[in-house]
Write a protein that holds these residues in place. Structure first.
Motif, PDB file in Angstrom:
ATOM      1  N   VAL A 158      -7.240  10.107   0.828  1.00 61.58           N
ATOM      2  CA  VAL A 158      -6.089   9.824   1.698  1.00 61.58           C
ATOM      3  C   VAL A 158      -5.942   8.311   1.830  1.00 61.58           C
ATOM      4  O   VAL A 158      -6.942   7.571   1.868  1.00 61.58           O
ATOM      5  CB  VAL A 158      -6.265  10.481   3.083  1.00 61.58           C
ATOM      6  CG1 VAL A 158      -5.151  10.068   4.038  1.00 61.58           C
ATOM      7  CG2 VAL A 158      -6.297  12.000   2.949  1.00 61.58           C
ATOM      8  N   ALA A 159      -4.702   7.834   1.918  1.00 60.59           N
ATOM      9  CA  ALA A 159      -4.441   6.401   2.054  1.00 60.59           C
ATOM     10  C   ALA A 159      -5.008   5.874   3.370  1.00 60.59           C
ATOM     11  O   ALA A 159      -4.828   6.481   4.428  1.00 60.59           O
ATOM     12  CB  ALA A 159      -2.937   6.139   1.983  1.00 60.59           C
TER      13      ALA A 159
ATOM     14  N   GLY B 156      -0.164  13.824   1.151  1.00 63.20           N
ATOM     15  CA  GLY B 156      -0.066  12.534   0.483  1.00 63.20           C
ATOM     16  C   GLY B 156       0.718  11.503   1.254  1.00 63.20           C
ATOM     17  O   GLY B 156       0.654  10.309   0.930  1.00 63.20           O
ATOM     18  N   ASN B 157       1.476  11.943   2.260  1.00 64.66           N
ATOM     19  CA  ASN B 157       2.222  10.964   3.075  1.00 64.66           C
ATOM     20  C   ASN B 157       1.516  10.650   4.391  1.00 64.66           C
ATOM     21  O   ASN B 157       2.134  10.180   5.341  1.00 64.66           O
ATOM     22  CB  ASN B 157       3.646  11.439   3.333  1.00 64.66           C
ATOM     23  CG  ASN B 157       3.695  12.788   4.037  1.00 64.66           C
ATOM     24  OD1 ASN B 157       2.723  13.550   3.995  1.00 64.66           O
ATOM     25  ND2 ASN B 157       4.814  13.088   4.661  1.00 64.66           N
ATOM     26  N   VAL B 158       0.197  10.886   4.431  1.00 64.92           N
ATOM     27  CA  VAL B 158      -0.618  10.507   5.583  1.00 64.92           C
ATOM     28  C   VAL B 158      -1.196   9.118   5.346  1.00 64.92           C
ATOM     29  O   VAL B 158      -1.750   8.826   4.280  1.00 64.92           O
ATOM     30  CB  VAL B 158      -1.759  11.515   5.814  1.00 64.92           C
ATOM     31  CG1 VAL B 158      -2.716  10.997   6.903  1.00 64.92           C
ATOM     32  CG2 VAL B 158      -1.207  12.875   6.211  1.00 64.92           C
ATOM     33  N   LEU B 159      -1.067   8.244   6.330  1.00 66.63           N
ATOM     34  CA  LEU B 159      -1.670   6.918   6.311  1.00 66.63           C
ATOM     35  C   LEU B 159      -2.598   6.809   7.505  1.00 66.63           C
ATOM     36  O   LEU B 159      -2.155   6.925   8.649  1.00 66.63           O
ATOM     37  CB  LEU B 159      -0.604   5.826   6.374  1.00 66.63           C
ATOM     38  CG  LEU B 159      -1.119   4.388   6.505  1.00 66.63           C
ATOM     39  CD1 LEU B 159      -1.964   3.988   5.302  1.00 66.63           C
ATOM     40  CD2 LEU B 159       0.042   3.406   6.702  1.00 66.63           C
ATOM     41  N   VAL B 160      -3.889   6.588   7.231  1.00 67.66           N
ATOM     42  CA  VAL B 160      -4.890   6.463   8.294  1.00 67.66           C
ATOM     43  C   VAL B 160      -5.180   4.987   8.532  1.00 67.66           C
ATOM     44  O   VAL B 160      -5.483   4.242   7.594  1.00 67.66           O
ATOM     45  CB  VAL B 160      -6.191   7.197   7.923  1.00 67.66           C
ATOM     46  CG1 VAL B 160      -7.254   6.987   9.012  1.00 67.66           C
ATOM     47  CG2 VAL B 160      -5.922   8.691   7.730  1.00 67.66           C
ATOM     48  N   PHE B 161      -5.075   4.569   9.795  1.00 65.92           N
ATOM     49  CA  PHE B 161      -5.477   3.220  10.181  1.00 65.92           C
ATOM     50  C   PHE B 161      -6.928   3.295  10.649  1.00 65.92           C
ATOM     51  O   PHE B 161      -7.215   3.758  11.760  1.00 65.92           O
ATOM     52  CB  PHE B 161      -4.574   2.676  11.290  1.00 65.92           C
ATOM     53  CG  PHE B 161      -3.232   2.227  10.796  1.00 65.92           C
ATOM     54  CD1 PHE B 161      -2.979   0.891  10.558  1.00 65.92           C
ATOM     55  CD2 PHE B 161      -2.221   3.147  10.551  1.00 65.92           C
ATOM     56  CE1 PHE B 161      -1.736   0.461  10.088  1.00 65.92           C
ATOM     57  CE2 PHE B 161      -0.980   2.744  10.082  1.00 65.92           C
ATOM     58  CZ  PHE B 161      -0.742   1.390   9.838  1.00 65.92           C
TER      59      PHE B 161
ATOM     60  N   LEU C 225       0.823  -1.211   0.000  1.00 66.10           N
ATOM     61  CA  LEU C 225       0.000   0.000   0.000  1.00 66.10           C
ATOM     62  C   LEU C 225       0.855   1.258   0.000  1.00 66.10           C
ATOM     63  O   LEU C 225       0.583   2.216  -0.750  1.00 66.10           O
ATOM     64  CB  LEU C 225      -0.932  -0.007   1.221  1.00 66.10           C
ATOM     65  CG  LEU C 225      -1.790   1.245   1.428  1.00 66.10           C
ATOM     66  CD1 LEU C 225      -2.750   1.438   0.256  1.00 66.10           C
ATOM     67  CD2 LEU C 225      -2.556   1.171   2.748  1.00 66.10           C
ATOM     68  N   LEU C 226       1.878   1.284   0.837  1.00 69.36           N
ATOM     69  CA  LEU C 226       2.747   2.457   0.915  1.00 69.36           C
ATOM     70  C   LEU C 226       3.441   2.722  -0.414  1.00 69.36           C
ATOM     71  O   LEU C 226       3.581   3.872  -0.846  1.00 69.36           O
ATOM     72  CB  LEU C 226       3.785   2.264   2.024  1.00 69.36           C
ATOM     73  CG  LEU C 226       3.249   2.193   3.464  1.00 69.36           C
ATOM     74  CD1 LEU C 226       4.379   1.893   4.433  1.00 69.36           C
ATOM     75  CD2 LEU C 226       2.546   3.488   3.853  1.00 69.36           C
TER      76      LEU C 226
END
Length: 602
Positions: free
Chosen positions: A357-358, A337-342, A297-298
């Motif tokens: 957002v990812a 764009g470098n935010v990853l939400v769990f 994903l990343l």
């Protein structure tokens, strides 16, 4: 024949004298015993009838040894008493250098194995010189200086004048060193212990020369807690001092009450400890697969920038705050764009994707997380979500990426990564963990008081092991209702044990990361922030009881950019059906701040 007799008499007298002087020469006064010679002569000179008798008055060897031993013991005790009065050492340790003892010394000979001198240094100068302490400073009157204790003669300052001050003090009190470098110049190691400032209780601190320990043990005048209600466990000066956990407070509360094996033993209902062991089993079984999915994903989304990922965790109940973070950041022109939400539920996962957002939904470990918002700080929903925050940071760190973890109630004024990635700020680059100050001075958070809602982690074996340890302490997180106090204590332990470098930004000295403390108690900082004259990178709406108030405070501050159509039940309707990546951004986000006044005193 006469000469032979006199020779034997002389030898016997000399032998007695030699015996008499054996042992400690200053313990016995000089004495000599004469010889008694009795002679009786009959008739006139020249007669052959002469009588001669010799009887030396010497004690027997056994009697003399007993007497000599007693005199020596008396003399030794006399000299020891004199030395104690003068604080003089019994013997000289050649490793300590020349003994310069006199009656003016600060420490007596009974402490020379661990304390030979002391000096005062400026607390601010000390913490400036060794900022790797990483601890916020508490400034009060009577707390301007730190006290250094020199454990050996070798550690004493090199300058003779300062050496004398360290050993003898100044005018009967501990003297002062003008320079930190002079004070610590001979120290090969420096152990640091922090004591409570102006404590409410009658607190004493004992320093013992023994096997070295880096843990504090605490005795208090509290009863044993077993079987007693909190109201019956209060501090009582009539009680003896007994051992208690170090984060026990005088109100009779242990801030680290341990999790139970069973919540109901008769019904075999599992407590937090067994529940966490089950969860840990699931986590370990799925770890490799999750890391592989995250890695893909990343890479696909291009989330990793400068080897850093901004990580957030959210459920449906807090999704309004996440939506506002995304909309507010974009209104300022920031690239997120470098935010990853769990995401911890399917609805939130779709919303985050719809906002462009990812998002990663770990349904194996987080699928049973509560969807609703926490009603108050520390409630069961809040406590469960804290574990999700631990998982997500460790996942990314195990992939070798630095992590900026942020709660969803944060707004950006400048991109915070510019601060953490500034190579010209060499001091910042030394640390493994850098955190916003929480603002609280509760014992369970001291001395670091790190805010677990905004911190930066450099991926290395020290930080990876830190968060692995935090995973294993998940039952304690559930029991204490927050991962913050558990994380703070682990930071302290890993800082001391493994050399983890931790920095918490002082709430008064650092203006870059204001939060709820400043909102409620430091209006000067808040006025600067709202006027645009602040160096702040972010604002964190912490120190707030629930989501309802967070929304109101942010709306009144002019930091709210999420349209009503994407909030609460209206927002849930938007998620019906398939959601395309980024398809909700225009409908949900307002470029201009949506300002609403709720309070007259804020």
């Amino acid at each position: 024949m006469q000469l032979a007799k006199y020779a034997r008499v002389f030898a016997l007298v000399k032998l007695c004298t030699l015996f008499f002087y054996l042992g400690y020469r200053n313990a016995v006064n000089e004495s000599s015993n004469g010889s008694k010679v009795a002679s009786s002569t009959s008739g006139s000179p020249g007669m052959n009838s002469t009588s001669f008798e010799f009887k030396p008055e010497c004690t027997t060897p056994t009697e003399m040894a007993t007497s000599l031993k007693q005199q020596i013991e008396d003399r030794v005790e006399s000299e020891l008493s004199e030395r104690r009065r003068n604080k003089a050492p019994v013997h000289q340790d050649n490793n300590r250098g020349p003994p310069a003892w006199n009656s003016d010394l600060l420490f007596p000979h009974q402490t020379v194995e661990y304390a030979v001198g002391a000096i005062r240094v400026s607390k601010d100068d000390l913490m400036d010189s060794f900022d790797l302490f990483g601890v916020p400073r508490k400034k009060t009157m009577g707390n301007e200086d730190a006290i250094m204790i020199y454990n050996t003669e070798k550690a004493l300052p090199a300058a003779e004048s300062l050496r004398k001050i360290a050993k003898e003090g100044t005018d009967g009190v501990i003297g002062e060193a003008d320079s930190i470098s002079d004070a610590v110049g001979q120290c090969d190691s420096l152990n640091v212990m922090m004591l409570p400032v102006s404590p409410n209780d009658a607190t004493c601190t004992v320093v013992i020369g023994n096997f070295e320990s880096y843990q504090i043990n605490k005795w208090m005048r509290l009863p044993k807690f077993e079987g007693r209600k909190i109201k019956d466990r209060l501090l009582n000066h009539s009680l003896p001092l007994i051992h208690h956990p170090r984060v026990t407070i005088s109100k009779g509360i242990d801030e680290f009450d341990l999790p139970d094996l069973y919540s109901n033993f008769k019904k075999k209902q599992k407590g937090f400890l067994l529940q966490h062991l089950d969860a840990l089993h699931t986590w370990l079984d799925n770890l490799d697969g999750i890391l592989n999915e995250l890695k893909e994903l990343l890479a696909k989304r291009g989330v990793v920038r400068n080897n850093t990922v901004i990580v957030m965790t959210v459920n449906s109940g807090q999704s309004d705050l996440l939506g506002n973070f995304i909309c507010q950041a974009r209104s300022k022109g920031f690239d997120i764009g470098n935010v990853l939400v769990f995401s911890t539920d399917e609805e939130t996962h779709k919303l985050v994707q719809g906002l462009g957002v990812a998002s990663y939904y770990d349904h194996k470990n987080l699928g049973d997380m509560p969807k609703g918002e926490a009603k108050v700080y520390g409630d069961p929903v809040f406590a469960r979500m804290m574990l999700a925050k631990v998982y997500c940071v460790l996942y990314v760190a195990l992939l070798g990426h630095d992590v900026l973890f942020s709660d969803v109630d944060v707004v950006w004024l400048k991109n915070p990564l510019d601060f953490f990635h500034d190579k010209s700020n060499t001091e910042i680059q030394k640390y493994d963990i850098l955190a916003q100050h929480d603002g609280s001075a509760q014992p369970r958070y001291n001395p670091l008081s790190a805010n677990s809602g905004f911190y930066y982690v450099r991926a290395n074996k020290k930080s990876q092991y830190l968060f692995t340890s935090l995973i294993y302490d998940g039952a304690l997180v559930r029991k204490t209702k927050s991962h913050q106090q558990v994380l703070v204590q682990l930071l302290l332990e890993h800082q001391s044990m493994f050399g983890l470098k931790v920095k918490v930004f002082d709430k008064l000295l650092t203006k870059e990361f204001p939060g709820g403390f400043h909102y409620h108690q430091d209006w000067k900082t808040m006025r600067q922030l709202l006027s645009g004259n602040s160096p702040a990178y972010i604002f964190h709406m912490s120190w707030t009881e629930n989501k309802v108030n967070k929304l109101k405070f942010l709306q009144q501050l002019g930091f709210w950019h999420l349209n009503d159509v994407c909030m609460d039940e209206q927002g849930q309707k938007l998620l019906e059906g398939d959601i395309l990546d980024g398809s909700l951004s225009e409908r949900c986000c307002s470029k201009e701040a949506i300002v609403t006044c709720h309070f007259s005193d804020k």
